[in-house]
Each structure stands twice: as C-alpha cells, then as structure tokens.
Design an enzyme around this catalytic site. Structure first.
Site, PDB file in Angstrom:
ATOM      1  N   ASN A 150      -9.910   2.879   2.010  1.00  0.00           N
ATOM      2  CA  ASN A 150     -10.748   1.910   1.302  1.00  0.00           C
ATOM      3  C   ASN A 150     -12.124   2.450   0.917  1.00  0.00           C
ATOM      4  O   ASN A 150     -12.779   1.894   0.045  1.00  0.00           O
ATOM      5  CB  ASN A 150     -10.909   0.638   2.143  1.00  0.00           C
ATOM      6  CG  ASN A 150     -11.347   0.924   3.562  1.00  0.00           C
ATOM      7  OD1 ASN A 150     -10.764   1.761   4.260  1.00  0.00           O
ATOM      8  ND2 ASN A 150     -12.381   0.244   4.006  1.00  0.00           N
ATOM      9  N   THR A 236       0.635 -24.558  10.499  1.00  0.00           N
ATOM     10  CA  THR A 236       1.141 -25.068   9.218  1.00  0.00           C
ATOM     11  C   THR A 236       0.789 -24.079   8.111  1.00  0.00           C
ATOM     12  O   THR A 236      -0.340 -23.622   8.017  1.00  0.00           O
ATOM     13  CB  THR A 236       0.534 -26.449   8.924  1.00  0.00           C
ATOM     14  OG1 THR A 236       0.874 -27.306  10.009  1.00  0.00           O
ATOM     15  CG2 THR A 236       1.074 -27.020   7.620  1.00  0.00           C
ATOM     16  N   CYS A 323     -17.281  -4.148   4.878  1.00  0.00           N
ATOM     17  CA  CYS A 323     -17.324  -4.466   6.299  1.00  0.00           C
ATOM     18  C   CYS A 323     -18.431  -3.719   7.013  1.00  0.00           C
ATOM     19  O   CYS A 323     -18.879  -4.110   8.079  1.00  0.00           O
ATOM     20  CB  CYS A 323     -15.991  -4.128   6.943  1.00  0.00           C
ATOM     21  SG  CYS A 323     -14.617  -4.670   5.959  1.00  0.00           S
TER      22      CYS A 323
HETATM   23  C1  LIG Z   1      -9.936  -5.400   3.097  1.00  0.00           C
HETATM   24  C2  LIG Z   1      -9.131  -4.548   3.996  1.00  0.00           C
HETATM   25  C3  LIG Z   1      -8.570  -5.074   5.173  1.00  0.00           C
HETATM   26  C4  LIG Z   1      -8.834  -6.478   5.639  1.00  0.00           C
HETATM   27  O1  LIG Z   1      -8.188  -7.436   4.837  1.00  0.00           O
HETATM   28  P1  LIG Z   1      -8.669  -8.970   4.936  1.00  0.00           P
HETATM   29  O2  LIG Z   1      -7.671  -9.717   4.114  1.00  0.00           O
HETATM   30  O3  LIG Z   1     -10.065  -9.010   4.379  1.00  0.00           O
HETATM   31  O4  LIG Z   1      -8.620  -9.345   6.371  1.00  0.00           O
HETATM   32  C5  LIG Z   1      -7.793  -4.234   5.953  1.00  0.00           C
HETATM   33  N1  LIG Z   1      -7.570  -2.970   5.600  1.00  0.00           N
HETATM   34  C6  LIG Z   1      -8.073  -2.420   4.480  1.00  0.00           C
HETATM   35  C7  LIG Z   1      -7.757  -1.008   4.133  1.00  0.00           C
HETATM   36  C8  LIG Z   1      -8.879  -3.197   3.640  1.00  0.00           C
HETATM   37  O5  LIG Z   1      -9.393  -2.645   2.545  1.00  0.00           O
END
Ligand SMILES: *Cc1c(COP(=O)(O)O)cnc(C)c1O
Length: 378
Positions: A150, A236, A323
C-alpha cells in the site's frame, strides 16, 4: 485548469455513482433482515447472494468461499486468528512490509505464545521465496504476504510464495486490499488459501470487506452470535454495503483492463516528470509495481510540509499511508527497504484511481516543483 485533484486513492476512494445508486434502496425501502422468512427478508437474502456471486466471480472462486466482513482489517484478523489458533502449530510467517492489520495481529499472536517470523524485503520491497524457504518448517501454520504494498506499490511473487508454503503443508494468506481490481487475481491458479479485500479501496463503501476462504479450510469465527455467514461472522448482515461491495467489484472488473492501462500511463508520466526534478528519487520498483502507485523521496524535504504545501494548491496526496499519516515516525515499509529515518520522512505517495484524469496529472506536474521550492525555501 482544474482547481483540485485527489491522489490519495491508496487511503480511500470515491464511491462510484453506480454503486451508490444500487445501495440506496436497501436502506429504507428493502430494509429486511436476510434471516427473516417473509418477503422483505427474502429480498435481502437474494441480493446478498447476488453480491456474493459478483465478488466470487471477481476472484474466480465459488460463492460459498466468500465471507463478508466489516473491511480489510477484519478480513486480515479473521484470516490469521481464525486459522492459526486452531492449527495446533506454533509458527506464523509474514513480511516486514505488511499493513498494520497483519503486523499488529502477529504482535498479538506473539504475545500469546506464537513464534512469529518476519521476512525481510529487498530494496524494492520484494519478498524472496528463498528467504521463505529458509524459515518455513512443519510447525508453520500460516504464511501471510500481501499481493501488493500500500505504500510503495511492490507486487509480490504470490504464486511462488504459496508454492513454497504448500510444500510444507502450511496455509497461504494474502492481503489483496490494494491489489484487488488492479492486479489479475486467480485464487486457484495462484494457490491462495485465504485472501482479504476491502470495499472502500475499490470505489465501494467503507465498513465492508470480504475474506475468501478456500473450500475445506478449517477456520474459527472471531465474532460469535447468531451464526450469520455460515457461522463464521455473526451479526446482522450489512446489506446495503454488501450490495455496494458486489457492485463495486463487478463494475471494476468490467473495465479493469482499460483502467489499468490508463492508470499506468498516468503513473509513468508522473514518475518521469517528477524524477526530472533535482534531488528526487523513486521508492519501490520501476517494474512490477501497482498501476496506480508512485512513491518518491526528496532530498532535504519534510514529506509532511510537502503534503501541506501541495494541499494549498489543491493536490491531495499522502506521505506513506493514511494509517501512519498522523504519526511522525518513519513508515516501517521505508525502513524495511533500507531508507534512513530522514529519507523515510521525506516521502510523497501519489495513488491514482480510474477517475483521475490527464487534467489532474497536469495540475500535479505544474504544482509539485512550486511546492518543492516553497518547502525548500527557494
Ligand atoms: C486499507 C488497507 C487495509 C485495511 O482495510 P480497511 O477496510 O480500511 O479495514 C488492509 N490492508 C491494506 C493493504 C490496505 O491498504
């Protein structure tokens, strides 16, 4: 010329209009609980199975192999905790460049007594099969390596890594949150046992994701209750968002080839023009990177200052990942590829989506040199 451009699609993407349109009726018109036996419940159950089919088509698996979750993070947690705790084995192997949704789960598993091995990466962020072969053994429960990174966009040799994993009778999981709809994924061909995706990285809604679990793999739930999702994820079902995830996957797959080519062209133009600026270098591989990712370092520049300066010019981008954006610590990904703390903190991530245009690229090409002059004070 356009006044603003969004280049932070690695953090999250716009919900596609077609996706939103398809979701809306499931909030206050067809709001039934899929477990109810009346007609409103039936509508919800039918639309959920249609969505499951769309997601399974995109991953080339069976609908029964898809578990809907609350997002990529939950999918990663379930993949690791759900398989490792019941495996009777003690070792889990992952890579140094994983998302925190994997690394923090591994840190937890370590605290409760598991043996965690973190594979190094080369200077482009790639995991080698040799390094995996050296540490894997018969006590290894699971190997988890992301399909694409990412931060710096590195695409990993997933099929080769899963091959080594299976020779030792361990399970192979991949976090494909960034790669899904950008990299050709075929779970059977690539030997993938478990795979995580997220809605909001593919122009679907936030708060929904899925975990692919190959038929026959034993997995325990983390969330216990009413037994939804085949007992693997109680609560749910989030019907509108599940509808949105299915539509987003179907839509992205229908135009994937053209979108990938267009994003690649824009990415390459951004890389070429940026590297012409003095004191600039590329992080991550030149070849074998995500079609929508460009990641740079700039000598003598604080990435945070650059982001803020670009923001004043209407350009929205990030340093490493959303993050970690709030923290002043260097990204673990940058450290893993051998960058110094200073280099790590001088970075800029440009992440495209299929909705970016040439105008956006032009605005970036014009603004970046100006922003760099501003933050360098000349
Ligand atoms: C964004 C991301 C996540 C987390 O996904 P969410 O739906 O925001 O919890 C996990 N792994 C990677 C590589 C990401 O880019």
């Amino acid at each position: 010329m356009k006044k603003s451009a969004y280049f932070d699609n690695g953090a999250t993407t716009a919900v596609a209009k077609e996706v939103l349109d398809e979701m809306l009726p499931f909030f206050s018109e067809h709001y039934g609980n899929p477990s109810s036996i009346h007609s409103m419940g039936d509508i919800a159950a039918k639309v959920m199975s249609a969505s499951r089919k769309k997601v399974s088509n995109a991953l080339k698996c069976r609908p029964s192999e898809i578990i809907f979750t609350s997002g990529g993070t939950e999918s990663d947690n379930l993949a690791l905790i759900g398989t490792v705790l019941r495996s009777g084995k003690k070792k889990v192997i992952t890579s140094a460049v994983e998302h925190s949704a994997i690394l923090e789960v591994c840190a937890y598993l370590k605290r409760i007594g598991y043996d965690i091995v973190i594979l190094p990466v080369d200077k482009e962020g790639k995991v080698s099969t040799d390094s995996l072969a050296k540490v894997i053994d018969k006590d290894t429960a699971l190997v988890s390596v992301m399909t694409a990174n990412n931060v710096i966009g590195t695409i990993q040799p997933i099929a080769e890594l899963s091959d080594v994993t299976h020779k030792h009778n361990a399970l192979f999981h991949t976090d494909a949150v960034q790669a899904f709809t950008k990299v050709d994924i075929d779970v059977a061909r690539d030997g993938i046992d478990l795979l995580s995706i997220s809605g909001h990285k593919i122009h679907g809604p936030k708060g929904v994701g899925a975990l692919y679990v190959r038929n026959g793999i034993k997995i325990d739930p983390m969330i216990l209750g009413g037994g939804q999702e085949n007992g693997l994820r109680s609560s749910t079902e989030n019907v509108p968002c599940i509808v949105g995830l299915g539509k987003a996957a179907e839509l992205a797959m229908s135009t994937m080839n053209d979108d990938v080519k267009r994003m690649q062209r824009m990415r390459d133009e951004i890389i070429d023009s940026t590297l012409r600026i003095k004191g600039t270098y590329l992080n991550g591989p030149a070849d074998g990177r995500l079609c929508n990712n460009a990641h740079f370092g700039f000598d003598g520049v604080k990435g945070m200052d650059l982001i803020l300066s670009l923001n004043k010019m209407g350009i929205m981008a990030s340093t490493a990942s959303a993050c970690t954006a709030g923290s002043a610590d260097p990204s673990h990904v940058m450290t893993a590829i051998g960058r110094s703390a200073e280099e790590a903190l001088s970075s800029l991530r440009i992440s495209l989506s299929r909705y970016n245009t040439q105008e956006d690229v032009d605005l970036l090409r014009e603004s970046l040199p100006k922003a760099l002059r501003t933050v360098r004070g000349r």
